[in-house]
Design a protein around this motif. Structure first.
Motif, short mmCIF file in Angstrom:
data_model
loop_
_atom_site.label_atom_id
_atom_site.label_comp_id
_atom_site.label_asym_id
_atom_site.label_seq_id
_atom_site.Cartn_x
_atom_site.Cartn_y
_atom_site.Cartn_z
N SER A 50 -20.41 -25.11 63.02
CA SER A 50 -21.51 -25.98 62.61
C SER A 50 -21.47 -26.31 61.11
N PHE A 51 -20.60 -25.66 60.38
CA PHE A 51 -20.46 -25.89 58.95
C PHE A 51 -19.62 -27.14 58.72
N ASP A 52 -20.19 -28.17 58.05
CA ASP A 52 -19.52 -29.46 57.86
C ASP A 52 -18.90 -29.50 56.46
N LEU A 53 -17.58 -29.38 56.41
CA LEU A 53 -16.89 -29.37 55.12
C LEU A 53 -16.93 -30.73 54.44
N ASP A 54 -16.86 -31.81 55.22
CA ASP A 54 -16.86 -33.16 54.62
C ASP A 54 -18.15 -33.43 53.87
N THR A 55 -19.28 -33.01 54.44
CA THR A 55 -20.56 -33.21 53.77
C THR A 55 -20.62 -32.41 52.48
N GLU A 56 -20.12 -31.19 52.55
CA GLU A 56 -20.12 -30.35 51.35
C GLU A 56 -19.22 -30.94 50.26
N VAL A 57 -18.05 -31.45 50.65
CA VAL A 57 -17.14 -32.06 49.68
C VAL A 57 -17.78 -33.31 49.06
N ASP A 58 -18.42 -34.14 49.90
CA ASP A 58 -19.09 -35.33 49.36
C ASP A 58 -20.21 -34.95 48.41
N GLY A 59 -20.96 -33.90 48.76
CA GLY A 59 -22.03 -33.43 47.88
C GLY A 59 -21.48 -32.95 46.54
N LEU A 60 -20.35 -32.23 46.60
CA LEU A 60 -19.73 -31.75 45.35
C LEU A 60 -19.20 -32.92 44.53
N ARG A 61 -18.63 -33.93 45.19
CA ARG A 61 -18.15 -35.12 44.46
C ARG A 61 -19.29 -35.80 43.73
N GLY A 62 -20.44 -35.92 44.40
CA GLY A 62 -21.60 -36.54 43.75
C GLY A 62 -22.07 -35.75 42.55
N LYS A 63 -22.09 -34.43 42.69
CA LYS A 63 -22.52 -33.59 41.56
C LYS A 63 -21.53 -33.67 40.41
N ILE A 64 -20.25 -33.70 40.74
CA ILE A 64 -19.23 -33.82 39.69
C ILE A 64 -19.35 -35.16 39.00
N GLY A 65 -19.63 -36.22 39.75
CA GLY A 65 -19.82 -37.53 39.14
C GLY A 65 -21.00 -37.55 38.19
N ARG A 66 -22.10 -36.92 38.59
CA ARG A 66 -23.28 -36.85 37.70
C ARG A 66 -22.96 -36.03 36.46
N MET A 67 -22.21 -34.94 36.63
CA MET A 67 -21.85 -34.12 35.48
C MET A 67 -20.93 -34.88 34.53
N LYS A 68 -20.01 -35.67 35.10
CA LYS A 68 -19.12 -36.48 34.27
C LYS A 68 -19.92 -37.51 33.48
N GLY A 69 -20.88 -38.16 34.15
CA GLY A 69 -21.73 -39.12 33.46
C GLY A 69 -22.53 -38.47 32.35
N LEU A 70 -23.05 -37.27 32.61
CA LEU A 70 -23.81 -36.55 31.60
C LEU A 70 -22.91 -36.17 30.42
N ALA A 71 -21.68 -35.74 30.72
CA ALA A 71 -20.74 -35.39 29.65
C ALA A 71 -20.41 -36.61 28.80
N LEU A 72 -20.23 -37.77 29.44
CA LEU A 72 -19.95 -38.99 28.67
C LEU A 72 -21.15 -39.40 27.82
N ASP A 73 -22.36 -39.24 28.36
CA ASP A 73 -23.56 -39.54 27.57
C ASP A 73 -23.68 -38.61 26.37
N ILE A 74 -23.37 -37.34 26.59
CA ILE A 74 -23.42 -36.37 25.48
C ILE A 74 -22.39 -36.74 24.42
N GLN A 75 -21.19 -37.13 24.86
CA GLN A 75 -20.15 -37.52 23.92
C GLN A 75 -20.58 -38.75 23.11
N HIS A 76 -21.17 -39.73 23.78
CA HIS A 76 -21.64 -40.94 23.09
C HIS A 76 -22.73 -40.59 22.07
#
Length: 152
Positions: A50-76
């Protein structure tokens, strides 16, 4: 929901025997098999269906994208703050230079005039006080003469 992950280890007695008194021996991995030898470090991993790896990977990708955006904002923001700080340092340096130049001009002007301006100020103050004294005496004398003339 608690995810159930089971890890079973084959040859666990062999793994425990591979640990020396000082921890792992040279060229041994974490599971105790020798560096060049094969064999006893197989791992079997069972994941709940019942554990869905694809959903977890997509969730992690979204979090990584937000963290990347935050890092770029901090750099700016950091670059903007650095630019502002450099500008402020330049402004302070210019102000310091102007202040030094102005102080030199004031010092030069003071040395040229010497202390004669203080003497002129004292003479002026004495003259004003003397005029005030004379005016009060003349006013008092005029009142006195007016009283005498009014009585006679």
């Amino acid at each position: 929901e608690i995810e159930r992950i089971e890890i079973e280890r084959e040859n666990s007695e062999e793994a425990m025997a591979s640990y020396g008194r000082d921890g792992l021996r040279d060229r041994q991995n974490l599971f105790g098999s020798g560096g060049g030898g094969g064999g006893g470090g197989d791992i079997q991993l069972t994941i709940d269906p019942s554990f869905d790896l694809d959903t977890e990977v997509d969730g992690l990708r979204g979090k990584i994208g937000r963290m990347k955006g935050l890092a770029l904002d901090i750099q700016h923001e950091s670059r903007l703050n650095s630019d502002i700080l450099n500008s402020l340092e330049d402004t302070v340096a210019k102000a310091r230079t102007n202040l030094k130049r102005t102080m030199k001009r004031i010092d030069r002007a003071f040395k040229l005039t010497g202390s004669s301006h203080i003497l002129l100020l004292l003479v002026f103050a004495m003259g004003v006080l003397t005029l005030f004294y004379v005016w009060t005496k003349v006013y008092a004398a005029g009142k006195f003469v007016g009283k005498l003339a009014g009585l006679a």
